[in-house]
Design an enzyme around this catalytic site. Structure first.
Site, PDB file in Angstrom:
ATOM      1  CD  GLU A 154       2.951 -22.516  13.036  1.00 33.04           C
ATOM      2  OE1 GLU A 154       3.819 -22.713  13.895  1.00 33.04           O
ATOM      3  OE2 GLU A 154       3.134 -22.761  11.826  1.00 33.04           O
ATOM      4  CD  GLU A 195       7.699 -21.941   6.780  1.00 31.39           C
ATOM      5  OE1 GLU A 195       8.117 -23.106   6.903  1.00 31.39           O
ATOM      6  OE2 GLU A 195       7.891 -21.060   7.651  1.00 31.39           O
ATOM      7  CE  LYS A 250       9.160 -23.223  10.343  1.00 24.97           C
ATOM      8  NZ  LYS A 250       8.830 -21.817  10.220  1.00 24.97           N
ATOM      9  N   GLY A 252       8.943 -16.751  12.169  1.00 29.25           N
ATOM     10  CA  GLY A 252      10.327 -16.448  11.805  1.00 29.25           C
ATOM     11  C   GLY A 252      10.644 -14.962  11.775  1.00 29.25           C
ATOM     12  CB  SER A 282       8.391 -15.239  16.920  1.00 29.00           C
ATOM     13  OG  SER A 282       8.744 -14.951  15.581  1.00 29.00           O
ATOM     14  CG  HIS A 320       4.062 -24.746   8.253  1.00 29.83           C
ATOM     15  ND1 HIS A 320       4.608 -23.646   7.637  1.00 29.83           N
ATOM     16  CD2 HIS A 320       4.389 -24.648   9.563  1.00 29.83           C
ATOM     17  CE1 HIS A 320       5.250 -22.920   8.551  1.00 29.83           C
ATOM     18  NE2 HIS A 320       5.125 -23.508   9.721  1.00 29.83           N
ATOM     19  CG  ASN A 368       7.939 -27.180  11.318  1.00 27.73           C
ATOM     20  OD1 ASN A 368       8.631 -27.989  10.701  1.00 27.73           O
ATOM     21  ND2 ASN A 368       7.153 -26.309  10.710  1.00 27.73           N
TER      22      ASN A 368
HETATM   23  P1  13P Z   1       9.331 -19.842  14.234  1.00 27.80           P
HETATM   24  O1  13P Z   1       9.182 -20.419  15.614  1.00 27.80           O
HETATM   25  O2  13P Z   1      10.726 -19.957  13.700  1.00 27.80           O
HETATM   26  O3  13P Z   1       8.747 -18.465  14.145  1.00 27.80           O
HETATM   27  O4  13P Z   1       8.436 -20.777  13.264  1.00 27.80           O
HETATM   28  C1  13P Z   1       7.141 -21.062  13.614  1.00 27.80           C
HETATM   29  C2  13P Z   1       6.643 -22.139  12.722  1.00 27.80           C
HETATM   30  O5  13P Z   1       6.412 -21.928  11.556  1.00 27.80           O
HETATM   31  C3  13P Z   1       6.465 -23.478  13.305  1.00 27.80           C
HETATM   32  O6  13P Z   1       5.762 -24.306  12.442  1.00 27.80           O
END
Ligand code: 13P
Length: 252
Positions: free
Chosen positions: A168, A98, A11, A174, A213, A96, A9
């Site tokens: 997740e 976010e 982002k 992150g 992560s 997601h 992803n």
């Molecule tokens: P990270 O792998 O950067 O922690 O992000 C995970 C994520 O949100 C994937 O959709």
């Protein structure tokens, strides 16, 4: 047998030229993953979808990070499923954390989008996961259960099998603080038990990914767990060498 899946992803990262560079650099690793029976993909931003689709090998899944549930119309700033289909996109990430946090994406909205995607023969990747507060209060399971039941509401078994779920935990995204494989398996196994209740044997065909992560150095741990079918990866999916490391870890 559920095929393992690695989905990056991206982002809000990479300009079209940067995305193109990745697409041009990935054929060998994609070929290797496919030869090992693994599905691999990336989810670039909308403006990068076409260039990645045109420059990456056919075997690379190119997914969108969102879509609108309506077929067309007065929805400024939105992207329809037909638009994605026309440029060859067949997979879309939904819900997601976010988008839930910054864009008001609700489980009900995800359910509408999920139905619209399935009606068009597309693959939704439905994300769920709890906040640190919910995790620390020991309320992960009821939280995730609501997201799963709401997301799958009114979806028939034949369609449910096509959906990919991504668990997740928000506290692991992150942060560098990945969930242990035991925590991930505990929640993912629980998600599968809900799906079993809803769909019986079909639940064995639904892929459930872990995200938060995930790195080349820890991806293999998750893959050793029976219910974890792959990973949804943010930061570590951006660079080609790291993406290759993820594939190698997944292959084991
Ligand atoms: P990270 O792998 O950067 O922690 O992000 C995970 C994520 O949100 C994937 O959709």
């Amino acid at each position: 047998m559920r095929k393992k899946l690695l989905l990056g992803n991206w982002k809000m990262n990479k300009t079209p030229s940067e995305a193109k560079e990745f697409a041009l650099g990935c054929p060998k690793m994609v070929e290797y993953a496919i030869s090992k029976g693994i599905e691999v993909g990336v989810a670039p931003t909308f403006v990068c979808l076409q260039t990645v689709k045109e420059n990456a090998p056919k075997g690379l899944i190119v997914a969108a990070q969102n879509c609108n549930e309506h077929p067309s119309g007065a929805y400024t700033g939105e992207i329809s499923i037909a638009m994605l289909k026309e440029i060859g996109i067949d997979t879309v990430i939904l819900g997601h954390s976010e988008r839930r946090e910054y864009n008001g994406e609700t489980t009900e909205k995800c359910n509408e989008k999920m139905k619209a995607l399935l009606a068009e023969g597309m693959v939704p990747v439905y994300c769920c996961g709890e906040s640190l507060e919910t995790f620390e209060a020991g309320k992960t399971k009821p939280w995730v259960e609501e997201q799963i039941r709401g997301g799958f509401a009114g979806i028939e078994a034949k369609d449910a099998a096509k959906i990919v779920v991504a668990y997740e935990p928000i506290w692991a995204i992150g942060t560098g603080k990945s969930a242990t494989k035991e925590i991930a398996e505990d929640t993912i196994g629980f998600i599968r038990s809900i799906l079993r209740e809803l769909y019986g044997e079909v639940a064995e065909d639904i892929r459930i990914l872990y995200g938060g992560s995930v790195k080349p150095g820890n991806i293999a741990e998750y893959m050793s767990e029976p219910d974890i079918d792959g990973a949804l990866v943010g930061g570590a999916s951006l660079a080609l060498d790291s993406y290759q490391g993820l594939i190698e870890g997944l292959v084991g």
